[in-house]
Design an enzyme around this catalytic site. Structure first.
Site, short mmCIF file in Angstrom:
data_model
loop_
_atom_site.label_atom_id
_atom_site.label_comp_id
_atom_site.label_asym_id
_atom_site.label_seq_id
_atom_site.Cartn_x
_atom_site.Cartn_y
_atom_site.Cartn_z
N SER A 150 0.84 -1.20 0.00
CA SER A 150 0.00 0.00 0.00
C SER A 150 0.87 1.25 0.00
CB SER A 150 -0.97 -0.05 1.18
OG SER A 150 -1.99 0.89 1.01
N HIS A 192 -4.18 -0.74 -4.48
CA HIS A 192 -5.63 -0.96 -4.35
C HIS A 192 -6.28 -0.62 -5.69
CE1 HIS A 192 -5.19 -1.10 0.07
NE2 HIS A 192 -4.43 -0.04 -0.04
N GLU A 219 -5.10 -5.23 -5.02
CA GLU A 219 -4.94 -5.76 -3.66
C GLU A 219 -4.53 -7.23 -3.69
OE1 GLU A 219 -8.54 -4.90 -1.51
OE2 GLU A 219 -8.14 -2.75 -1.53
#
Lengths: 307, 307
Positions: A150, A192, A219
Site C-alpha cells: 500500500s 488498491h 490488492e
C-alpha cells in the site's frame, strides 16, 4: 536508542559479512491488503526472495499511524512463516533516522518490509537522512530485498503518488506527486488499483508525467521487480501498466481539475502468475510485444543510487 | 395496425419527398442516463442532427419492459424541446415488424430514438424483419439520424455486447456477444462505462474480438458518429476507446472465466466537448495521433448495408 534485536537471537554474527552483493536487488511493491491469514502467497514469496527462513527481515512501519501495532502484526505473520530473525526497524524521528544505530540496522538486513499507512509520513521521516542513504546502499550494494505494501509500495518509486482524489475520469492535478524513496526511477506506483477504481487517478498523474510508467497494483497482488532481469506478478489480482510515452494530452492547455483528454496510452494487463523476462529467447520474452519489453525495461532499469 | 401519427399533425405531405440522402447518416450512441430535465444537451443535439424542431422523430421503445411508459417519457421531453412531430414507433411483435405499416413509418422518419431496456429483447423483435431492413434503408439511403441510449446504444453495432458480468479484471467470456443492428460494423459499444466500472468487461470482449474497437460511453454522454467525417463527444463524461488491433492476449490458451492477460491495448480517452475530424488539415486532425485517426476511421466507416 534501540539496539537491533533479532527475534530471540543474540546480536548477529553475520553483521560482519562483507558488503558484497549476494543477489540482484529485488523490489516487491504490493497493492495492499495482502493475505496474512491463509496461503500468504505474497509474504511467502517475499521471505523466499530475502533468502528463506534464515534471512534477516526488518519491518519499517513508520508510515502507519500506529507503528508498533503494524510491526506486531507482521512480526506474528513472519513468525508463522518460519522466519527466524525478524526485527522492528523502529525509526522514531528525523534525528533517529540520522543515527548510526538505524544505519547499522538497515545495512544489516536481507529483507525490508515497509508497511502501509501514509507515504508522506514515511518520507517526512526519511527524506535526505542517513537512513535514506543506507536504504540505497542496502538495496544497490548489498542486494537487500525491499517490499512495501500500500503506502509502502507507493513510496518505492522516485515520483511518488502522494495523495489525491480518485476521479472516475482523469483530471489535471487530481493527484499530487512528491518524492519517494526512488528505487524505481521511471514509474509511478498506485495500489488498491482495480478495487478502488483508480484508473482515472493514475491516468491523471500520467498526463503530468508521460515519461513515467503508471503501475497500478491490485490488492493481494505484488509485482516482483528484479533489476535488469524482468518482472513477475504474484498473488490474486493483476498489475495494470499504463505507458504514456506516446501520449498526447491537453494537460498544458487546461486549468487544474479540468477534464483531461488522453490520446494514445498503451495499456498492459498482467495477471498474477505471469512472468515477463527480458532474457532474449525466453518464452515470456517472445510473448511480449516490443512496446511491453520497453516498458518492463523501464521498470527494471537501475535508478540513480542515492547512497 | 397503428398508423403514423405525428403529434397533432395530419398525415405528413413530406412523405412524398424523394428518397435522396438529405444529409450524411449520423449515429448517436448515448451511455444511458442522459439528462432529460435540465439542459438536455444530448437530446437537443439529437434534435439538431435530425434537422431541428421541424424534424419527424420517432421513438423505438421496444427494448424497454414498459414500452408505452418509455415512449411517453421521451414524448414529453421532445415536446418540451419544441419538436413538432414526435411519434411512437410501436412495434408489437415480429409479424408487426414485417408489416408495411411499420416499414412506412421507419422510412418516414428524420430521427429515430431507441430507448434503453434490454438489447436482446429489441433484437429478438427486429432480427431479419422488414423493419430491420427499413432501418438500414432509412439510415444509409435517407440520412435518418439514429440515436440510442443504454441498451439502445449497445444495439447500434453489429457485434453487440448482449449481457454479461462486470468483472473488475477481464476474464475470458465474461460477457456475451450477439448480433445487433449493425450500423457500426467495426466497434462494440458499452454504456454506463466509467460509472459502472466496465473496463474489465469491455476488455473481456476485446480479447474475443481484437479486430473490433471497444467503445465505452459514460452516462449522460454521447458519441456523435458522422459517416466518413469524424466523431464528437457530447454531454458530461467521456468516451473511452480501446483499440485491440495490436493486442496479444492468452485468450486461446485459457478456459472460460479464467483471467486474461492483455498486452498492447491502446487506450484513448475522449472527453465531452471534443471533436475528432478526419478532415486533413483540421485542428483536431493534427491533434490526433495516427493510431487514433485509424480508430476513428473504423468508427465512421460505412458498415454493410443490410436493406
Amino acid at each position: 536508542m534501540q539496539l537491533a534485536t533479532w527475534g530471540l537471537l543474540a546480536p548477529p554474527a553475520w553483521a560482519q559479512v562483507p558488503a558484497l552483493p549476494r543477489r540482484v536487488g529485488r523490489l516487491m511493491p504490493i497493492g495492499g491488503a495482502e493475505d496474512r491469514m491463509q496461503d500468504r502467497v505474497i509474504l511467502r514469496r517475499f521471505v523466499e526472495l530475502c533468502g528463506g527462513p534464515g534471512a534477516r527481515i526488518r519491518v519499517l512501519s513508520a508510515a502507519s499511524g500506529d507503528p508498533k501495532a503494524a510491526w506486531r502484526a507482521y512480526q506474528g505473520v513472519f513468525g508463522e512463516l518460519g522466519v527466524l530473525h525478524t526485527a522492528h526497524l523502529d525509526i522514531t524521528d528525523v534525528d533517529h533516522a540520522n543515527s548510526q544505530d538505524v544505519v547499522d540496522q538497515i545495512l544489516d538486513t536481507d529483507g525490508l518490509f515497509i508497511s502501509g499507512g501514509d507515504q508522506r509520513r514515511l518520507m517526512a521521516l526519511l527524506w535526505e537522512t542517513e537512513a535514506f542513504r543506507a536504504l540505497h546502499t542496502a538495496f544497490h550494494l548489498r542486494g537487500c530485498c525491499i517490499a512495501g505494501t500500500s503506502a509502502g509500495a507507493a513510496v518505492l518509486s522516485r515520483h511518488m503518488l502522494a495523495q489525491g482524489d480518485t476521479p472516475r475520469l482523469p483530471e489535471k492535478e487530481a493527484a499530487e506527486l512528491d518524492l519517494g524513496l526512488g528505487f524505481v526511477s521511471k514509474a509511478i506506483i498506485d495500489q488498491h488499483f482495480s478495487e478502488r477504481g483508480r484508473l482515472g487517478r493514475l491516468l491523471s498523474v500520467l498526463a503530468q508525467r508521460p515519461d513515467m510508467l503508471g503501475v497500478g497494483i491490485d490488492e493481494d497482488t505484488a509485482l516482483v521487480i528484479e533489476r535488469g532481469v524482468g518482472v513477475e506478478v504474484v498473488g490474486q489480482g493483476a498489475v495494470t501498466l499504463l505507458d504514456g510515452r506516446q501520449l498526447r494530452s491537453n494537460y498544458e492547455d487546461i486549468e487544474s481539475r479540468e477534464r483531461l483528454e488522453m490520446l494514445g496510452v498503451r495499456l498492459h494487463l498482467l495477471p498474477a502468475g505471469r512472468r515477463y523476462s527480458l532474457t532474449p529467447g525466453s518464452e515470456s520474452f517472445r510473448r511480449m510485444p516490443p512496446i511491453l519489453r520497453e516498458a518492463v525495461g523501464l521498470l527494471v532499469a537501475p535508478g540513480p543510487i542515492r547512497g
